[in-house]
Write an enzyme that holds these catalytic residues in place. Structure first.
Site, PDB file in Angstrom:
ATOM      1  N   TYR A 295       2.823   0.856 -10.982  1.00  0.00           N
ATOM      2  CA  TYR A 295       2.448   2.270 -11.149  1.00  0.00           C
ATOM      3  C   TYR A 295       2.454   2.693 -12.611  1.00  0.00           C
ATOM      4  O   TYR A 295       1.755   3.624 -12.984  1.00  0.00           O
ATOM      5  CB  TYR A 295       3.412   3.173 -10.372  1.00  0.00           C
ATOM      6  CG  TYR A 295       3.045   3.362  -8.919  1.00  0.00           C
ATOM      7  CD1 TYR A 295       2.944   2.266  -8.069  1.00  0.00           C
ATOM      8  CD2 TYR A 295       2.803   4.631  -8.405  1.00  0.00           C
ATOM      9  CE1 TYR A 295       2.616   2.441  -6.736  1.00  0.00           C
ATOM     10  CE2 TYR A 295       2.473   4.811  -7.079  1.00  0.00           C
ATOM     11  CZ  TYR A 295       2.386   3.704  -6.247  1.00  0.00           C
ATOM     12  OH  TYR A 295       2.064   3.881  -4.933  1.00  0.00           O
TER      13      TYR A 295
ATOM     14  N   LYS B   7       7.314 -10.917  -3.433  1.00  0.00           N
ATOM     15  CA  LYS B   7       6.236 -11.884  -3.191  1.00  0.00           C
ATOM     16  C   LYS B   7       6.465 -13.014  -4.195  1.00  0.00           C
ATOM     17  O   LYS B   7       5.619 -13.323  -5.048  1.00  0.00           O
ATOM     18  CB  LYS B   7       4.884 -11.168  -3.379  1.00  0.00           C
ATOM     19  CG  LYS B   7       3.666 -11.990  -2.997  1.00  0.00           C
ATOM     20  CD  LYS B   7       3.506 -12.212  -1.500  1.00  0.00           C
ATOM     21  CE  LYS B   7       2.361 -13.183  -1.266  1.00  0.00           C
ATOM     22  NZ  LYS B   7       2.279 -13.619   0.132  1.00  0.00           N
TER      23      LYS B   7
ATOM     24  N   ASP C  65       4.818  -9.740   2.898  1.00  0.00           N
ATOM     25  CA  ASP C  65       3.800  -9.847   3.958  1.00  0.00           C
ATOM     26  C   ASP C  65       4.451 -10.175   5.303  1.00  0.00           C
ATOM     27  O   ASP C  65       4.096  -9.611   6.343  1.00  0.00           O
ATOM     28  CB  ASP C  65       2.698 -10.858   3.589  1.00  0.00           C
ATOM     29  CG  ASP C  65       3.228 -12.193   3.100  1.00  0.00           C
ATOM     30  OD1 ASP C  65       4.437 -12.302   2.824  1.00  0.00           O
ATOM     31  OD2 ASP C  65       2.430 -13.146   2.990  1.00  0.00           O
TER      32      ASP C  65
ATOM     33  N   ASP D 145       6.067   1.416  -1.568  1.00  0.00           N
ATOM     34  CA  ASP D 145       5.100   2.435  -1.134  1.00  0.00           C
ATOM     35  C   ASP D 145       4.477   2.031   0.196  1.00  0.00           C
ATOM     36  O   ASP D 145       4.408   2.818   1.140  1.00  0.00           O
ATOM     37  CB  ASP D 145       4.015   2.591  -2.206  1.00  0.00           C
ATOM     38  CG  ASP D 145       2.954   3.594  -1.786  1.00  0.00           C
ATOM     39  OD1 ASP D 145       3.320   4.677  -1.286  1.00  0.00           O
ATOM     40  OD2 ASP D 145       1.757   3.294  -1.947  1.00  0.00           O
TER      41      ASP D 145
ATOM     42  N   ASP E  16       5.391   3.516   4.396  1.00  0.00           N
ATOM     43  CA  ASP E  16       4.423   4.096   5.337  1.00  0.00           C
ATOM     44  C   ASP E  16       4.528   3.398   6.685  1.00  0.00           C
ATOM     45  O   ASP E  16       4.471   4.034   7.740  1.00  0.00           O
ATOM     46  CB  ASP E  16       2.987   3.979   4.798  1.00  0.00           C
ATOM     47  CG  ASP E  16       2.553   5.236   4.054  1.00  0.00           C
ATOM     48  OD1 ASP E  16       3.445   5.982   3.584  1.00  0.00           O
ATOM     49  OD2 ASP E  16       1.331   5.481   3.944  1.00  0.00           O
TER      50      ASP E  16
HETATM   51  C1  IPM Z   1       4.224   8.317  -1.844  1.00  0.00           C
HETATM   52  C2  IPM Z   1       2.780   8.598  -2.088  1.00  0.00           C
HETATM   53  C3  IPM Z   1       2.521   8.608  -3.589  1.00  0.00           C
HETATM   54  C4  IPM Z   1       2.800   7.209  -4.119  1.00  0.00           C
HETATM   55  C5  IPM Z   1       1.126   9.082  -3.996  1.00  0.00           C
HETATM   56  C6  IPM Z   1       0.829  10.463  -3.459  1.00  0.00           C
HETATM   57  C7  IPM Z   1       0.947   9.041  -5.484  1.00  0.00           C
HETATM   58  O1  IPM Z   1       1.979   7.671  -1.431  1.00  0.00           O
HETATM   59  O2  IPM Z   1       5.077   9.086  -2.330  1.00  0.00           O
HETATM   60  O3  IPM Z   1       4.534   7.336  -1.175  1.00  0.00           O
HETATM   61  O4  IPM Z   1       1.917   6.335  -4.087  1.00  0.00           O
HETATM   62  O5  IPM Z   1       3.905   6.981  -4.569  1.00  0.00           O
HETATM   63 MG    MG Z   2       3.041   6.342  -0.181  1.00  0.00          MG
END
Ligand code: IPM
Ligand code: MG
Length: 364
Positions: A142, A192, A224, A248, A252
């Site tokens: 990032y 990884k 993975d 990240d 999710d």
């Molecule tokens: C998160 C989001 C952010 C990230 C985006 C909105 C920049 O996906 O907080 O997980 O990628 O960190």
């Molecule tokens: Mg995210």
């Protein structure tokens, strides 16, 4: 009586609606437990781009630095989605993380017994799931340089850099081990390492830190493979650490284990003071949900659980944090639902109604 200064950055979409409930929850806690919360409000993300041409103003960052905690809603929406735009709402979030040096992102994922059916996975697979993911938040791909687009020999190319140094990895490892120590004593480190040099350093440093925590069991898992393990046997995991990008992605996936994204909170913290508290930023993980923005139907519980994390990590108020968490749990157990966690035919409540039920249980 303690006093805390909180910067409120509602952002875009449903951010303002849920942030308003977070503020009310803190006020209720203040009244019941006799603390004073001073709130400063500002804008961030798309709202700030519209008003000031930038996703985060210098003075907003300065105000955040001078606060005890930041309560953050969400940023982004279709209005600012143009991929070629040089100013994007997400820049506000990244600039806050980096500017405040919030290097660890904590995302607890716990399956609520009363919401097991809300997941797309079988109830018996997710029953009892209780994971905390710690994502490294201020380095890696990032922020690594170079990060750029260029034209070489008439062809477009782009580069991102997954940079890590050993200190950045070690502090996440220590936090992971410490957290695991107070829980089920298992730490899973994702990487990884079979391909990436940055991951091999990650694995090496985590392994070097491990002997300081002999009571915690450490395992290294390739990221993975982890995506498979998480949907097959999520109960096996306790504390998970990962670099910025793997974290990240995996968070999710974790958020979908419970099927109730509207319930999940997060804390972004940095190096804490000797008493264990420090500046942090607290946000629900559900994002700006532009499709339901302004309708008063968003689930406020992730935001309320985020304020609990704020009380715990930035204010050192554990009893107060638990009061919110317990109130949220009771409301869910009692069968109250917003649209996102309701099953067909169930009565659904609006944002304010749902928050009122929690607030009534907090007292104040
Ligand atoms: C998160 C989001 C952010 C990230 C985006 C909105 C920049 O996906 O907080 O997980 O990628 O960190
Ligand atoms: Mg995210």
């Amino acid at each position: 009586m303690a006093t805390f200064n909180i910067l409120v950055l509602p952002g875009d979409g449903i951010g303002p609606e849920v942030c308003a409930e977070g503020v009310r929850a803190l006020e209720a806690v203040g009244k019941r437990f006799e603390h004073v919360f001073n709130f400063t409000h500002d804008i961030v993300g798309g709202a700030s781009i519209d008003a000031h041409g930038t996703a985060l103003r210098e003075e907003t960052l300065a105000q955040a630095k001078a606060s005890d905690a930041v309560l953050f809603g969400a940023v982004g929406g279709p209005k600012w989605d143009n991929p070629t735009a040089t100013v994007r709402p997400e820049q506000g979030l990244l600039a806050l993380r980096s500017g405040l040096q919030l290097w660890a992102n904590l995302r607890p994922v716990k399956a609520e017994p009363a919401l097991l059916h809300a997941s797309s996975l079988k109830p018996e697979v997710i029953e009892g799931v209780d994971i905390v993911v710690i994502r490294e938040l201020t380095s890696g791909i990032y922020f690594g340089k170079p990060q750029e687009r260029r034209v070489v020999n008439g062809k477009r190319e782009a580069i991102d850099t997954n940079y890590y140094n050993e200190d950045e990895i070690a502090r996440v490892a220590h936090l992971g081990f410490q957290l695991a120590r107070g829980r089920r004593k298992k730490l899973t480190s994702l990487d990884k390492a079979n391909v990436l040099a940055s991951s091999r350093l990650w694995r090496e440093v985590v392994t070097e830190v491990a002997p300081q925590y002999p009571d915690v069991q450490l395992e290294h898992v390739l990221v993975d493979a982890m995506t498979m393990h998480l949907i097959r046997r999520p109960k096996d995991f306790d504390v998970v650490i990962a670099d910025n990008m793997f974290g990240d992605i995996i968070t999710d996936e974790c958020s979908m284990l419970t099927g109730s994204m509207g319930m999940l909170a997060s804390a972004s913290i940095g190096t804490m003071k000797a008493d264990g508290t420090g500046l942090g930023m607290y946000e629900p993980i559900h994002g700006s949900a532009p499709d339901i923005a302004g309708k008063g139907i968003a689930n406020p519980l992730a935001m309320l659980l985020s304020t609990a994390m704020l009380l715990r990590h930035s204010c050192g108020l554990e009893t107060e944090a638990q009061a919110i968490e317990q109130a949220v749990g009771e409301v869910i157990e009692a069968g109250h639902r917003t649209g996102d966690i309701a099953t067909a035919g169930e009565k659904t409540l609006g944002t304010r109604e749902m928050a009122d039920l929690v607030l009534a249980r907090i007292g104040g």
